[in-house]
Design a protein around this motif. Structure first.
Motif, short mmCIF file in Angstrom:
data_model
loop_
_atom_site.label_atom_id
_atom_site.label_comp_id
_atom_site.label_asym_id
_atom_site.label_seq_id
_atom_site.Cartn_x
_atom_site.Cartn_y
_atom_site.Cartn_z
N MET A 43 0.84 -1.21 0.00
CA MET A 43 0.00 0.00 0.00
C MET A 43 0.87 1.25 0.00
O MET A 43 0.59 2.23 -0.69
N LEU A 44 1.95 1.22 0.77
CA LEU A 44 2.86 2.36 0.84
C LEU A 44 3.56 2.58 -0.51
O LEU A 44 3.73 3.72 -0.94
N PHE A 45 3.95 1.49 -1.17
CA PHE A 45 4.56 1.62 -2.50
C PHE A 45 3.57 2.23 -3.49
O PHE A 45 3.94 3.07 -4.31
N LYS A 46 2.33 1.82 -3.41
CA LYS A 46 1.30 2.38 -4.30
C LYS A 46 1.12 3.87 -4.04
O LYS A 46 1.04 4.67 -4.97
N LYS A 47 1.05 4.26 -2.75
CA LYS A 47 0.93 5.68 -2.42
C LYS A 47 2.15 6.45 -2.93
O LYS A 47 2.02 7.57 -3.43
N ALA A 48 3.33 5.85 -2.80
CA ALA A 48 4.55 6.49 -3.30
C ALA A 48 4.45 6.72 -4.80
O ALA A 48 4.82 7.79 -5.30
N PHE A 106 13.05 11.94 -1.47
CA PHE A 106 12.25 12.62 -0.46
C PHE A 106 10.77 12.26 -0.50
O PHE A 106 9.93 12.97 0.02
N ASN A 107 10.48 11.12 -1.10
CA ASN A 107 9.11 10.61 -1.14
C ASN A 107 8.88 9.86 0.18
O ASN A 107 9.36 8.74 0.38
N GLY A 108 8.15 10.48 1.10
CA GLY A 108 7.93 9.88 2.41
C GLY A 108 7.26 8.52 2.36
O GLY A 108 7.57 7.62 3.15
N TRP A 109 6.32 8.35 1.42
CA TRP A 109 5.66 7.04 1.27
C TRP A 109 6.67 5.97 0.88
O TRP A 109 6.62 4.84 1.39
N LEU A 110 7.57 6.33 -0.03
CA LEU A 110 8.58 5.37 -0.48
C LEU A 110 9.56 5.03 0.63
O LEU A 110 9.90 3.86 0.84
N THR A 121 -10.14 -1.15 0.61
CA THR A 121 -10.49 -0.39 1.80
C THR A 121 -9.81 0.98 1.84
O THR A 121 -10.45 1.99 2.10
N LEU A 122 -8.51 1.01 1.59
CA LEU A 122 -7.73 2.24 1.78
C LEU A 122 -7.61 3.11 0.53
O LEU A 122 -7.47 4.32 0.65
N LEU A 123 -7.63 2.48 -0.64
CA LEU A 123 -7.39 3.23 -1.87
C LEU A 123 -8.61 3.32 -2.76
O LEU A 123 -8.56 3.96 -3.82
N GLY A 124 -9.70 2.66 -2.37
CA GLY A 124 -10.91 2.70 -3.18
C GLY A 124 -10.81 1.93 -4.48
O GLY A 124 -11.59 2.17 -5.41
N GLU A 125 -9.86 0.99 -4.57
CA GLU A 125 -9.73 0.20 -5.79
C GLU A 125 -10.85 -0.84 -5.85
O GLU A 125 -11.36 -1.27 -4.82
N PRO A 126 -11.24 -1.26 -7.05
CA PRO A 126 -12.32 -2.24 -7.16
C PRO A 126 -11.90 -3.61 -6.60
O PRO A 126 -10.72 -3.96 -6.65
#
Length: 115
Positions: free
Chosen positions: A21-26, A41-45, A88-93
């Protein structure tokens, strides 16, 4: 496997899944043409890499205490956990095929991890 090892293995699988999930957000916050600065400086990454590092250390501890043929099937649970978290977190189907496949994987984990 002893209960502590089973619990640790499940926590490890959840760590890997949350890392995804964190990689996806990154990936979502990177600009179209990222520079090295955008990556560093990508905090998610950074969070994803740190979590993966900690999970890797935990996995090595698990393998020190459990046979690989018993521990590794638990990693298959990520194929069910990741889509559920993404929904749940990203709204993906979330499709019924994913849930059906996850149920088959869960059955396989149970079958492979019993003596």
């Amino acid at each position: 496997m002893p209960p502590l090892i089973i619990f640790s293995t499940i926590i490890c699988v959840f760590g890997i899944s949350i890392g995804q999930m964190l990689f996806k957000k990154a990936a979502l916050v990177l600009p179209t043409s990222p520079t090295w600065h955008d990556w560093i400086f990508n905090g998610w990454l950074v969070a994803a890499v740190l979590l993966y590092g900690a999970t890797t250390l935990a996995w090595v501890w698990i393998l020190r205490n459990a046979p690989l043929h018993l521990a590794y099937p638990f990693m298959g649970l990520a194929f069910l956990i990741v889509p559920l978290l993404a929904w749940t977190l990203l709204g993906e189907p979330l499709h019924w095929r994913t849930l059906a496949g996850g149920a088959l994987i869960l059955s396989g984990v149970v079958l492979a991890s019993t003596s």
